[in-house]
Design a protein around this motif. Structure first.
Motif, short mmCIF file in Angstrom:
data_model
loop_
_atom_site.label_atom_id
_atom_site.label_comp_id
_atom_site.label_asym_id
_atom_site.label_seq_id
_atom_site.Cartn_x
_atom_site.Cartn_y
_atom_site.Cartn_z
N ALA A 195 0.85 -1.19 0.00
CA ALA A 195 0.00 0.00 0.00
C ALA A 195 0.89 1.24 0.00
O ALA A 195 2.02 1.22 0.52
CB ALA A 195 -0.90 -0.01 1.22
N LYS A 196 0.39 2.33 -0.57
CA LYS A 196 1.25 3.50 -0.76
C LYS A 196 1.73 4.13 0.54
O LYS A 196 2.76 4.81 0.56
CB LYS A 196 0.56 4.54 -1.64
CG LYS A 196 -0.72 5.13 -1.07
CD LYS A 196 -1.34 6.08 -2.08
CE LYS A 196 -2.64 6.68 -1.58
NZ LYS A 196 -3.28 7.56 -2.60
N SER A 197 1.03 3.89 1.66
CA SER A 197 1.46 4.45 2.94
C SER A 197 2.35 3.50 3.73
O SER A 197 2.76 3.82 4.85
CB SER A 197 0.25 4.82 3.79
OG SER A 197 -0.48 3.65 4.14
N PRO A 219 -7.05 -3.08 -1.22
CA PRO A 219 -6.45 -3.05 -2.56
C PRO A 219 -5.13 -3.82 -2.64
O PRO A 219 -4.86 -4.49 -3.64
CB PRO A 219 -6.24 -1.55 -2.81
CG PRO A 219 -7.30 -0.89 -2.00
CD PRO A 219 -7.43 -1.73 -0.76
N THR A 279 -0.20 0.01 -4.30
CA THR A 279 -1.65 0.15 -4.45
C THR A 279 -2.15 1.29 -3.56
O THR A 279 -1.42 1.83 -2.74
CB THR A 279 -2.37 -1.14 -4.03
OG1 THR A 279 -2.31 -1.28 -2.60
CG2 THR A 279 -1.76 -2.36 -4.70
N ASP A 280 -3.43 1.60 -3.73
CA ASP A 280 -4.08 2.55 -2.83
C ASP A 280 -4.14 1.98 -1.42
O ASP A 280 -4.08 0.76 -1.21
CB ASP A 280 -5.50 2.85 -3.31
CG ASP A 280 -5.52 3.67 -4.58
OD1 ASP A 280 -4.53 4.38 -4.86
OD2 ASP A 280 -6.53 3.58 -5.31
N ASP A 281 -4.27 2.86 -0.45
CA ASP A 281 -4.49 2.44 0.93
C ASP A 281 -5.95 1.98 1.09
O ASP A 281 -6.78 2.18 0.21
CB ASP A 281 -4.20 3.59 1.89
CG ASP A 281 -2.73 3.97 1.90
OD1 ASP A 281 -1.88 3.07 1.75
OD2 ASP A 281 -2.43 5.17 2.05
N ASN A 282 -6.24 1.40 2.25
CA ASN A 282 -7.62 0.98 2.53
C ASN A 282 -8.15 1.71 3.76
O ASN A 282 -7.37 2.22 4.58
CB ASN A 282 -7.68 -0.52 2.76
CG ASN A 282 -6.73 -1.00 3.84
OD1 ASN A 282 -5.61 -1.39 3.53
ND2 ASN A 282 -7.15 -0.97 5.10
#
Length: 289
Positions: free
Chosen positions: A141-143, A212, A199-202
């Motif tokens: 995830a991007k974060s 994601p 990917t995007d975060d959730n």
């Protein structure tokens, strides 16, 4: 957890929650979220038994690991590590090493037979980063944040990551990571060569399978599981041999000697070639390798 398609059932787990979200795919969720999924030694040995079972279970072809809550894995449980250190200082012996032979989390030094993909949902520190250094594909995830922070605690990331990361990152970046203990972002980790995708975060309350990053990892796993399981096992072994040995030609020679006859005699090779000739999708059977 019982599954009628399996020759045997997976060993019991208290640290990892095991499920099978797609045909031929195993998902393991590190589940100690209040401790940022820090692992106990007992949890590591449970995982070693699980991944040994995974390699032997013919119907499984790919595995995914991820973390519950906001962390992938924060590494070893430092409270337990401290207690072990105190016992050692007092002259007491331990029944077994802190990590199993396959490394931290049963993954940081694992060769194994079948691929394992990481879906990094949050921080991956210490042993969590050591796991990633040795996995086959990594999605984050991007974060997500990554670090080898051991030097800040007076210990060393010696579960196999440093000799492997220097092959992925190069010497200057690995030195920077290990000697300063600084963290890097998902964008940096991808630039350095650790990640296949970001990917995007959730949302915080998002179910694991809806994340994601898990969906992306599952897409990879399903694509792998859709190919000949013999081809996947042998191709993976060849890549690992070249990475570990350092000599491309020696690795090629040894893998041809070990695998060519098995592949030539396999049902799946015959099926794949015949399916091409007959212009149809192949119907793979479970690998006998």
């Amino acid at each position: 957890m019982a599954h009628p398609a399996f020759k045997s059932q997976p060993p019991a787990q208290t640290y990892g929650v095991v499920s099978f979200p797609a045909r031929h795919v195993m998902l393991v969720v590190f589940t100690r979220p209040r401790a940022l999924n820090a692992m106990t030694s007992a949890g590591e040995y449970e995982l070693e038994a699980l991944f040994a079972w995974y390699d032997k279970e013919p119907s499984l072809r790919c595995a995914i690991v991820t973390g519950a809550g906001r962390a992938f894995c924060a590494g070893m449980d430092l409270k337990e590590w401290n207690q072990r250190s105190l016992r050692r200082a007092a002259g007491e012996s331990e029944d077994r090493p802190m990590n199993p032979p396959s490394g931290f989390g049963a993954l940081s030094r694992r060769h194994g037979k079948k691929p394992v993909i990481a879906a990094v949902n949050g921080l991956a520190f210490g042993g969590g980063m050591e796991i990633l250094a040795n996995l086959d594909l990594v999605v984050a995830a991007k974060s997500a944040v990554f670090a080898l922070s051991e030097a800040k605690r007076g210990v060393v990331p010696n579960a196999g990551s440093l000799p492997r990361l220097v092959r992925t990152f190069g010497r200057p970046r690995t030195m920077q990571l290990a000697l300063t203990g600084r963290s890097i972002t998902a964008a940096e980790a991808k630039e350095w060569g650790l990640l296949n995708a970001i990917t995007d975060d959730n949302a915080d309350d998002c179910p694991v399978l809806e994340r994601p990053v898990v969906k992306a990892a599952l897409d990879y796993a399903v694509a792998i599981a859709g190919n000949s399981p013999d081809s996947v096992i042998i191709a993976r072994a060849s890549i690992i041999a070249g990475w570990e040995d350092g000599s491309a030609e020696n690795a090629s020679r040894l893998n041809c000697e070990k695998w060519d006859e098995h592949l030539d005699d396999s049902e799946n090779m015959s099926e794949g070639l015949l399916a091409f000739v007959e212009k149809r999708a192949p119907k793979w059977v479970d690998s006998k390798l």
